[in-house]
Design a protein around this motif. Structure first.
Motif, PDB file in Angstrom:
ATOM      1  N   CYS A  33       0.836  -1.214   0.000  1.00  0.00           N
ATOM      2  CA  CYS A  33       0.000   0.000   0.000  1.00  0.00           C
ATOM      3  C   CYS A  33       0.866   1.257   0.000  1.00  0.00           C
ATOM      4  O   CYS A  33       0.573   2.231  -0.700  1.00  0.00           O
ATOM      5  N   PHE A  34       1.956   1.213   0.759  1.00  0.00           N
ATOM      6  CA  PHE A  34       2.843   2.369   0.822  1.00  0.00           C
ATOM      7  C   PHE A  34       3.439   2.669  -0.550  1.00  0.00           C
ATOM      8  O   PHE A  34       3.419   3.813  -1.017  1.00  0.00           O
ATOM      9  N   TRP A  35       3.996   1.653  -1.195  1.00  0.00           N
ATOM     10  CA  TRP A  35       4.658   1.882  -2.488  1.00  0.00           C
ATOM     11  C   TRP A  35       3.651   2.259  -3.566  1.00  0.00           C
ATOM     12  O   TRP A  35       3.959   3.060  -4.466  1.00  0.00           O
ATOM     13  N   LEU A  36       2.437   1.705  -3.484  1.00  0.00           N
ATOM     14  CA  LEU A  36       1.402   2.095  -4.440  1.00  0.00           C
ATOM     15  C   LEU A  36       1.046   3.568  -4.261  1.00  0.00           C
ATOM     16  O   LEU A  36       0.961   4.320  -5.238  1.00  0.00           O
ATOM     17  N   ASN A  37       0.857   3.988  -3.003  1.00  0.00           N
ATOM     18  CA  ASN A  37       0.557   5.396  -2.733  1.00  0.00           C
ATOM     19  C   ASN A  37       1.682   6.313  -3.185  1.00  0.00           C
ATOM     20  O   ASN A  37       1.445   7.374  -3.777  1.00  0.00           O
ATOM     21  N   PHE A  38       2.907   5.902  -2.905  1.00  0.00           N
ATOM     22  CA  PHE A  38       4.059   6.729  -3.261  1.00  0.00           C
ATOM     23  C   PHE A  38       4.177   6.872  -4.779  1.00  0.00           C
ATOM     24  O   PHE A  38       4.457   7.962  -5.297  1.00  0.00           O
ATOM     25  N   ALA A  39       3.960   5.767  -5.497  1.00  0.00           N
ATOM     26  CA  ALA A  39       4.044   5.813  -6.957  1.00  0.00           C
ATOM     27  C   ALA A  39       2.951   6.716  -7.540  1.00  0.00           C
ATOM     28  O   ALA A  39       3.212   7.539  -8.430  1.00  0.00           O
ATOM     29  N   VAL A  40       1.736   6.559  -7.035  1.00  0.00           N
ATOM     30  CA  VAL A  40       0.634   7.390  -7.523  1.00  0.00           C
ATOM     31  C   VAL A  40       0.906   8.866  -7.225  1.00  0.00           C
ATOM     32  O   VAL A  40       0.703   9.738  -8.085  1.00  0.00           O
ATOM     33  N   ALA A  41       1.397   9.148  -6.011  1.00  0.00           N
ATOM     34  CA  ALA A  41       1.688  10.536  -5.639  1.00  0.00           C
ATOM     35  C   ALA A  41       2.787  11.123  -6.516  1.00  0.00           C
ATOM     36  O   ALA A  41       2.712  12.291  -6.928  1.00  0.00           O
ATOM     37  N   GLY A  42       3.813  10.323  -6.807  1.00  0.00           N
ATOM     38  CA  GLY A  42       4.893  10.804  -7.662  1.00  0.00           C
ATOM     39  C   GLY A  42       4.418  11.141  -9.062  1.00  0.00           C
ATOM     40  O   GLY A  42       4.776  12.190  -9.622  1.00  0.00           O
ATOM     41  N   VAL A  43       3.601  10.267  -9.630  1.00  0.00           N
ATOM     42  CA  VAL A  43       3.065  10.525 -10.968  1.00  0.00           C
ATOM     43  C   VAL A  43       2.195  11.768 -10.972  1.00  0.00           C
ATOM     44  O   VAL A  43       2.284  12.615 -11.876  1.00  0.00           O
ATOM     45  N   LEU A  44       1.375  11.919  -9.956  1.00  0.00           N
ATOM     46  CA  LEU A  44       0.488  13.079  -9.880  1.00  0.00           C
ATOM     47  C   LEU A  44       1.276  14.379  -9.716  1.00  0.00           C
ATOM     48  O   LEU A  44       0.902  15.417 -10.273  1.00  0.00           O
ATOM     49  N   ALA A  45       2.358  14.325  -8.932  1.00  0.00           N
ATOM     50  CA  ALA A  45       3.191  15.516  -8.765  1.00  0.00           C
ATOM     51  C   ALA A  45       3.788  15.955 -10.095  1.00  0.00           C
ATOM     52  O   ALA A  45       3.833  17.149 -10.418  1.00  0.00           O
ATOM     53  N   VAL A  46       4.243  14.982 -10.897  1.00  0.00           N
ATOM     54  CA  VAL A  46       4.803  15.295 -12.212  1.00  0.00           C
ATOM     55  C   VAL A  46       3.720  15.862 -13.128  1.00  0.00           C
ATOM     56  O   VAL A  46       3.940  16.840 -13.854  1.00  0.00           O
ATOM     57  N   VAL A  47       2.527  15.255 -13.087  1.00  0.00           N
ATOM     58  CA  VAL A  47       1.420  15.738 -13.923  1.00  0.00           C
ATOM     59  C   VAL A  47       1.066  17.178 -13.557  1.00  0.00           C
ATOM     60  O   VAL A  47       0.853  18.026 -14.440  1.00  0.00           O
ATOM     61  N   LEU A  48       1.019  17.480 -12.265  1.00  0.00           N
ATOM     62  CA  LEU A  48       0.689  18.832 -11.829  1.00  0.00           C
ATOM     63  C   LEU A  48       1.783  19.816 -12.246  1.00  0.00           C
ATOM     64  O   LEU A  48       1.495  20.940 -12.676  1.00  0.00           O
ATOM     65  N   LEU A  49       3.029  19.378 -12.129  1.00  0.00           N
ATOM     66  CA  LEU A  49       4.149  20.238 -12.513  1.00  0.00           C
ATOM     67  C   LEU A  49       4.106  20.559 -14.007  1.00  0.00           C
ATOM     68  O   LEU A  49       4.256  21.716 -14.423  1.00  0.00           O
ATOM     69  N   VAL A  50       3.885  19.523 -14.816  1.00  0.00           N
ATOM     70  CA  VAL A  50       3.823  19.714 -16.268  1.00  0.00           C
ATOM     71  C   VAL A  50       2.583  20.512 -16.664  1.00  0.00           C
ATOM     72  O   VAL A  50       2.603  21.303 -17.612  1.00  0.00           O
ATOM     73  N   GLY A  51       1.485  20.319 -15.910  1.00  0.00           N
ATOM     74  CA  GLY A  51       0.241  20.997 -16.250  1.00  0.00           C
ATOM     75  C   GLY A  51       0.107  22.404 -15.694  1.00  0.00           C
ATOM     76  O   GLY A  51      -0.901  23.071 -15.939  1.00  0.00           O
TER      77      GLY A  51
END
Length: 489
Positions: free
Chosen positions: A86-104
């Motif tokens: 659960c931790f690694w899934l949350n961390f991966a999702v959060a990382g992808v979302l941070a990149v999406v927000l940065l690019v967007g």
């Protein structure tokens, strides 16, 4: 790490309310004090800029949580593979979302036609990573009902964020002070919760084991996302159509409305979730626990928001200054929304306790066009129109929301009304007393009139409550005395 079994569910829940409530009071004092300082150092437009960015950051934070925290509490699992997965899934999702927000970020800035939002959104994307890292430690502390530790961690985060924001605003950093506040506060809370939970992930992942939790959390995530849109579409519309200045006034009025939800209702909701999950096979006890919580919430939130309505003119003038005078009408309207939302926010605990996140999602989706339509319909009349539409839509949809959730546990609306009628009646009488007093004291200066009216309102509500809601007051006092006795022992 093994779960600590509470000696008594009722005493653990009561201690949870006490500790979480104490933490929330301290955080509220910090938040109010910080806001009163920042409104003197910053412009309404600074708050409006952050409000524009936080709409999209908030969506990212919900996605970063992914509903895993509630899923872990519901499953009551101690399996290290599941928790690490659960931790690694949350961390991966959060990382992808941070990149999406940065690019967007440029797209968000283009939507609002404010190029200065690009670096602000980029910086706030870091908050998604912090949110993702906090999910599992926070969920473990809540699941084990270690509310004292959680409260201390959150107070620490509030203090760190407040000190950072005030220092930066004093040095002339403008809106960037409001950017640093959540980042520094979240980092401090994360550090404290991680150390307290004494749990660290292993480098292992099993989709097979985490899939049942992911299915539960997916429906919950959908509910949270749609609910977030329902609650925050007004900020998006105001920022896009009316601009940063009006959004600054509107955002601050919304913050005042949210105080009872964040500082009182959330105390009980955090404790109710694990408590009702333990009682999901004992519906009579579950109903009693829920109604008790609702009665205690109304006992506090109704007079706070009713009092804010009664003294809104003087309060805005004294606390915020002339630059925020446009906020007065918004405060008067949204005070009533805050009063009833403080109760409405509790129905989500019934869906979670009974394992019905999909039904919660359906109800939230049905409410979306009603709530968003009400806000959009008020746009031609400015922020006052949006607030009025928001209030009407919320009150209109409340009946369906309550009835649907209550059916799950065999509750009826009259059961809830018996809990709410005494504090509501006392609050309405208090409002009448305060408004009559304010009119009689009109020759006085605003600060003097505000102080007298606040003291008179407290006295009036206390007397009325002792006469008409004595049973609830005695119940609260009994809980506090029992907790004090256990602490002294």
């Amino acid at each position: 790490m093994r779960r600590q079994a509470p000696a008594s569910l009722s005493s653990s829940a009561a201690r949870g309310v006490l500790w979480t409530g104490t933490g929330q009071v301290l955080r509220q004092l910090v938040q109010i004090g910080t806001s009163l300082v920042l409104v003197r150092l910053l412009l309404p437009e600074d708050f409006g800029l952050i409000g524009m960015a936080m709409f999209f950051v908030g969506i990212g934070q919900l996605l970063a949580d992914f509903g895993m925290g509630a899923a872990i509490m519901h499953s009551r699992t101690d399996d290290r593979v599941i928790l690490s997965s659960c931790f690694w899934l949350n961390f991966a999702v959060a990382g992808v979302l941070a990149v999406v927000l940065l690019v967007g970020a440029p797209l968000i800035a283009g939507f609002y036609k404010r190029s200065d939002l690009v670096p602000i959104v980029g910086a706030l994307s870091l908050n998604l990573l912090l949110s993702g890292l906090l999910v599992i430690p926070g969920a473990l502390l809540m699941r084990d009902m270690r509310f004292a530790v959680l409260a201390r961690s959150q107070v620490l985060g509030s203090l760190v964020g407040a000190a950072t924001a005030i220092a930066m605003a004093w040095r002339g950093f403008g809106a960037w002070a409001l950017v640093a506040q959540p980042l520094c506060g979240a980092a401090a809370t994360l550090s404290a919760c991680t150390l307290a939970a004494r749990w660290y992930p292993r480098f292992e992942f099993s989709w097979r084991k985490v899939e049942p939790l992911a299915r539960f959390s997916a429906a919950l995530l959908g509910t949270n996302l749609v609910g977030y849109m329902n609650r925050n579409a007004d900020s998006l519309l105001v920022g896009r159509v009316l601009g940063a200045g009006p959004l600054g006034h509107y955002s601050m009025a919304i913050q005042l409305m949210l105080y009872p939800l964040q500082q009182v209702s959330s105390v009980f909701v955090r404790v109710l979730i694990p408590t009702l999950m333990h009682l999901r096979d004992e519906l009579p006890r579950l109903r009693t626990a829920y109604l008790t919580a609702v009665g205690c919430i109304a006992l506090v939130t109704f007079p706070v928001m009713g009092g804010l309505f009664a003294v809104a003119d003087d309060f805005v003038q004294v606390a915020f200054g002339p630059a925020w005078s446009d906020m007065t009408s918004l405060v008067k309207i949204l005070a009533w929304v805050g009063m009833f939302q403080s109760i409405g926010t509790t129905v989500g605990t019934l869906y979670l306790a009974t394992g019905n996140p999909k039904l919660a999602l359906r109800v939230t989706i049905i409410g979306a066009p009603v709530l968003i339509g009400g806000m959009a319909g008020g746009l031609p009349w400015g922020t006052v129109g949006v607030a009025t539409g928001y209030a009407i839509a919320n009150l209109s949809f409340a009946y369906y929301s309550f009835v649907t959730a209550f059916r799950l546990v065999g509750l009826r609306l009259p059961d809830a009304w018996r809990e709410l009628a005494p504090p509501l009646g006392c609050t309405l009488a208090m409002i009448a007393v305060v408004m009559l007093a304010s009119r009689a004291l009109s020759p006085l200066d605003a600060p003097d009139r505000l102080a007298i009216c606040v003291l008179l309102g407290i006295l009036a509500y206390a007397v009325l409550t002792l006469f008409f809601n004595r049973a609830r007051v005695l119940e609260v006092m009994t809980i506090v005395r029992s907790l004090r006795g256990k602490r002294d022992a």
